[in-house]
Design a protein around this motif. Structure first.
Motif, PDB file in Angstrom:
ATOM      1  N   ILE A   3       0.771  -1.204  -0.016  1.00 38.44           N
ATOM      2  CA  ILE A   3      -0.097  -0.003   0.122  1.00 38.44           C
ATOM      3  C   ILE A   3       0.685   1.429  -0.047  1.00 38.44           C
ATOM      4  N   LYS A   4       0.419   2.085  -0.881  1.00 32.67           N
ATOM      5  CA  LYS A   4       1.616   3.505  -1.014  1.00 32.67           C
ATOM      6  C   LYS A   4       0.631   4.574  -0.682  1.00 32.67           C
ATOM      7  N   ALA A   5      -0.650   4.627  -0.840  1.00 35.89           N
ATOM      8  CA  ALA A   5      -1.635   5.627  -0.540  1.00 35.89           C
ATOM      9  C   ALA A   5      -3.003   5.327   0.213  1.00 35.89           C
ATOM     10  N   VAL A   6      -3.428   6.197   1.072  1.00 37.49           N
ATOM     11  CA  VAL A   6      -4.790   5.821   1.796  1.00 37.49           C
ATOM     12  C   VAL A   6      -5.700   7.024   1.443  1.00 37.49           C
ATOM     13  N   VAL A   7      -6.673   6.661   0.810  1.00 38.48           N
ATOM     14  CA  VAL A   7      -7.880   7.933   0.640  1.00 38.48           C
ATOM     15  C   VAL A   7      -8.834   7.786   1.672  1.00 38.48           C
ATOM     16  N   PHE A   8      -9.240   8.947   2.386  1.00 41.59           N
ATOM     17  CA  PHE A   8     -10.047   9.090   3.510  1.00 41.59           C
ATOM     18  C   PHE A   8     -11.410   9.627   2.914  1.00 41.59           C
ATOM     19  N   ASP A   9     -12.520   9.183   3.284  1.00 44.49           N
ATOM     20  CA  ASP A   9     -13.835   9.830   3.564  1.00 44.49           C
ATOM     21  C   ASP A   9     -13.571  11.131   4.727  1.00 44.49           C
ATOM     22  N   LEU A  10     -14.366  12.099   4.526  1.00 47.62           N
ATOM     23  CA  LEU A  10     -14.213  13.126   5.884  1.00 47.62           C
ATOM     24  C   LEU A  10     -14.925  12.824   7.002  1.00 47.62           C
ATOM     25  N   ASP A  11     -16.329  13.329   6.677  1.00 47.32           N
ATOM     26  CA  ASP A  11     -17.639  12.912   7.839  1.00 47.32           C
ATOM     27  C   ASP A  11     -17.543  11.898   8.163  1.00 47.32           C
ATOM     28  N   GLY A  12     -17.409  11.346   9.555  1.00 51.76           N
ATOM     29  CA  GLY A  12     -17.627  10.208  10.196  1.00 51.76           C
ATOM     30  C   GLY A  12     -16.401   9.301  10.052  1.00 51.76           C
ATOM     31  N   THR A  13     -15.350   9.775   9.308  1.00 47.43           N
ATOM     32  CA  THR A  13     -14.276   8.886   9.234  1.00 47.43           C
ATOM     33  C   THR A  13     -12.864   9.553   9.526  1.00 47.43           C
ATOM     34  N   LEU A  14     -12.691  10.796   9.449  1.00 45.74           N
ATOM     35  CA  LEU A  14     -11.744  11.366   9.848  1.00 45.74           C
ATOM     36  C   LEU A  14     -12.102  12.383  10.942  1.00 45.74           C
ATOM     37  N   LEU A  15     -13.303  13.118  10.763  1.00 46.74           N
ATOM     38  CA  LEU A  15     -13.811  14.095  11.856  1.00 46.74           C
ATOM     39  C   LEU A  15     -15.033  13.829  12.210  1.00 46.74           C
ATOM     40  N   ASN A  16     -15.338  13.945  13.521  1.00 48.25           N
ATOM     41  CA  ASN A  16     -16.785  13.782  14.055  1.00 48.25           C
ATOM     42  C   ASN A  16     -17.294  15.168  13.894  1.00 48.25           C
ATOM     43  N   THR A  17     -18.256  15.285  12.650  1.00 47.78           N
ATOM     44  CA  THR A  17     -18.913  16.279  12.375  1.00 47.78           C
ATOM     45  C   THR A  17     -20.466  16.362  12.511  1.00 47.78           C
ATOM     46  N   LEU A  18     -20.821  15.337  13.321  1.00 45.16           N
ATOM     47  CA  LEU A  18     -22.193  14.984  13.359  1.00 45.16           C
ATOM     48  C   LEU A  18     -22.983  16.378  14.173  1.00 45.16           C
ATOM     49  N   GLU A  19     -22.350  16.741  15.102  1.00 41.96           N
ATOM     50  CA  GLU A  19     -22.928  17.764  16.200  1.00 41.96           C
ATOM     51  C   GLU A  19     -23.156  19.104  14.959  1.00 41.96           C
ATOM     52  N   ALA A  20     -22.027  19.266  14.252  1.00 42.54           N
ATOM     53  CA  ALA A  20     -22.123  20.578  13.319  1.00 42.54           C
ATOM     54  C   ALA A  20     -23.249  20.368  12.257  1.00 42.54           C
ATOM     55  N   LEU A  21     -23.249  19.103  11.830  1.00 44.20           N
ATOM     56  CA  LEU A  21     -24.347  18.971  10.555  1.00 44.20           C
ATOM     57  C   LEU A  21     -25.529  19.136  11.216  1.00 44.20           C
ATOM     58  N   SER A  22     -25.885  18.381  12.353  1.00 44.96           N
ATOM     59  CA  SER A  22     -27.266  18.568  12.847  1.00 44.96           C
ATOM     60  C   SER A  22     -27.413  20.027  13.160  1.00 44.96           C
ATOM     61  N   TYR A  23     -26.627  20.615  13.767  1.00 42.64           N
ATOM     62  CA  TYR A  23     -26.894  22.051  14.104  1.00 42.64           C
ATOM     63  C   TYR A  23     -27.388  22.850  12.744  1.00 42.64           C
ATOM     64  N   CYS A  24     -26.272  22.810  11.945  1.00 39.78           N
ATOM     65  CA  CYS A  24     -26.892  23.633  10.671  1.00 39.78           C
ATOM     66  C   CYS A  24     -28.063  23.226   9.820  1.00 39.78           C
ATOM     67  N   ILE A  25     -28.286  21.831  10.022  1.00 44.06           N
ATOM     68  CA  ILE A  25     -29.519  21.530   9.087  1.00 44.06           C
ATOM     69  C   ILE A  25     -30.811  21.899  10.042  1.00 44.06           C
ATOM     70  N   SER A  26     -30.694  21.948  11.569  1.00 39.58           N
ATOM     71  CA  SER A  26     -31.754  22.233  12.278  1.00 39.58           C
ATOM     72  C   SER A  26     -31.870  23.709  12.096  1.00 39.58           C
ATOM     73  N   LEU A  27     -31.265  24.394  12.164  1.00 39.59           N
ATOM     74  CA  LEU A  27     -31.201  26.045  11.847  1.00 39.59           C
ATOM     75  C   LEU A  27     -31.934  26.343  10.694  1.00 39.59           C
ATOM     76  N   THR A  28     -31.416  25.542   9.801  1.00 42.55           N
ATOM     77  CA  THR A  28     -32.257  25.589   8.385  1.00 42.55           C
ATOM     78  C   THR A  28     -33.594  25.423   8.353  1.00 42.55           C
ATOM     79  N   MET A  29     -33.926  24.248   8.826  1.00 43.78           N
ATOM     80  CA  MET A  29     -35.443  23.900   8.928  1.00 43.78           C
ATOM     81  C   MET A  29     -36.017  24.646   9.814  1.00 43.78           C
ATOM     82  N   GLU A  30     -35.577  25.255  10.772  1.00 47.31           N
ATOM     83  CA  GLU A  30     -36.424  26.218  11.793  1.00 47.31           C
ATOM     84  C   GLU A  30     -36.657  27.584  10.964  1.00 47.31           C
ATOM     85  N   HIS A  31     -35.767  27.922  10.272  1.00 51.86           N
ATOM     86  CA  HIS A  31     -35.928  29.097   9.527  1.00 51.86           C
ATOM     87  C   HIS A  31     -36.950  29.210   8.657  1.00 51.86           C
TER      88      HIS A  31
END
Length: 220
Positions: A3-31
Motif C-alpha cells: 500500500i502506497k496511498a490511503v484515501v479517506f472520507d471526511l465526515d464520520g471517518t476523519l472528523l466527528n462532524t455530526l454535531e455541526a451537521l445536525s446544528y446547521c440543518i436544524s437551523l435551516t429547517m427552523e428558518h
C-alpha cells in the motif's frame, strides 16, 4: 508494504462532524418554521452532498415535492459557512494514524462530497495544513460519490496502481465508491453507519479503531 496511498472520507471517518451537521440543518429547517433534525436522523441524511442532505431534511418535514429546496439550500449554505466547525473534532487515534502514515511515506488524500471550501476549512482548521497530499471536495464537472470518477482521478494524480491504494470510509456511499473504482476498501465502525451497511456494500475490511487501518495495510 504494497500500500502506497490511503484515501479517506471526511465526515464520520476523519472528523466527528455530526454535531455541526445536525446544528446547521436544524437551523435551516427552523428558518422555515419546520422541525429540527436530530443527530440520529442526520447520520442517515448525510453522505451524498449538501443538496441531498437538505432535500432529505425537507422530505422528513413533509415537503415531499421539495418546493422549498432552492431557498433552503441557500440558507443552509450560509449557515454552514458560518457554523460548520461547531464541536468538530478528530476521532480518537486519527492524528496518530496520519502521523504514522506520513512517517512511512504513505500518501494520504481526503475525498468528500462536501464543498471544496468546506473540506478545506474543516481539514486545515481541525487537523492542519500540509498533512494531506491532496484534498478533494465537490468540484465542478466531477460527479459526487459513489461515482468513482474523483477516486480514479486521485489514483492517476498520485501515480499509484489500484492495488497500491486503500479507500477508507463509514457509509454505503464510500464502499460503493471503492467498488466502482476497483480498489480495496476499509469500513470504519466509529462513524455514522453500522457494520451491516458496510458489509452489505462489500467492504473488504472492517475496523473498530484507526490504528487497525495501518495494521490492515501492512497485511495486504
Amino acid at each position: 508494504m504494497m500500500i502506497k496511498a490511503v484515501v479517506f472520507d471526511l465526515d464520520g471517518t476523519l472528523l466527528n462532524t455530526l454535531e455541526a451537521l445536525s446544528y446547521c440543518i436544524s437551523l435551516t429547517m427552523e428558518h422555515f418554521g419546520l422541525k429540527s433534525i436530530d443527530k440520529e436522523h442526520t447520520r442517515y441524511f448525510v453522505g451524498e452532498g449538501a443538496r441531498k442532505f437538505v432535500d432529505r431534511a425537507l422530505i422528513y418535514n413533509g415537503d415531499k415535492k421539495l418546493k422549498l429546496a432552492d431557498k433552503a439550500y441557500k440558507v443552509y449554505d450560509e449557515i454552514f459557512a458560518r457554523d460548520c466547525l461547531k464541536d468538530v473534532k478528530p476521532y480518537d487515534g486519527i492524528l496518530e494514524l496520519l502521523s504514522n502514515l506520513k512517517s512511512m511515506n504513505i500518501k494520504t488524500v481526503v475525498l468528500s462530497n462536501k464543498s471544496q471550501a468546506g473540506v478545506e476549512k474543516n481539514i486545515y482548521t481541525i487537523i492542519g495544513e500540509g498533512v494531506f497530499d491532496s484534498i478533494y471536495g465537490e468540484r465542478p464537472g466531477i460527479p459526487k460519490k459513489p461515482d468513482p470518477t474523483a477516486l480514479n482521478l486521485i489514483i492517476k494524480e498520485l501515480g499509484v496502481s489500484k492495488d497500491e491504494i486503500l479507500y477508507v470510509g463509514d457509509t454505503a456511499t464510500d464502499m460503493q465508491t471503492a467498488v466502482g473504482a476497483g480498489v480495496k476498501s476499509i469500513g470504519v465502525l466509529w462513524g455514522f453507519r453500522d457494520e451491516k451497511e458496510l458489509r452489505e456494500n462489500k467492504a473488504d475490511y472492517i475496523v473498530k479503531r484507526p490504528c487497525e487501518i495501518l495494521e490492515t495495510a501492512k497485511k495486504i
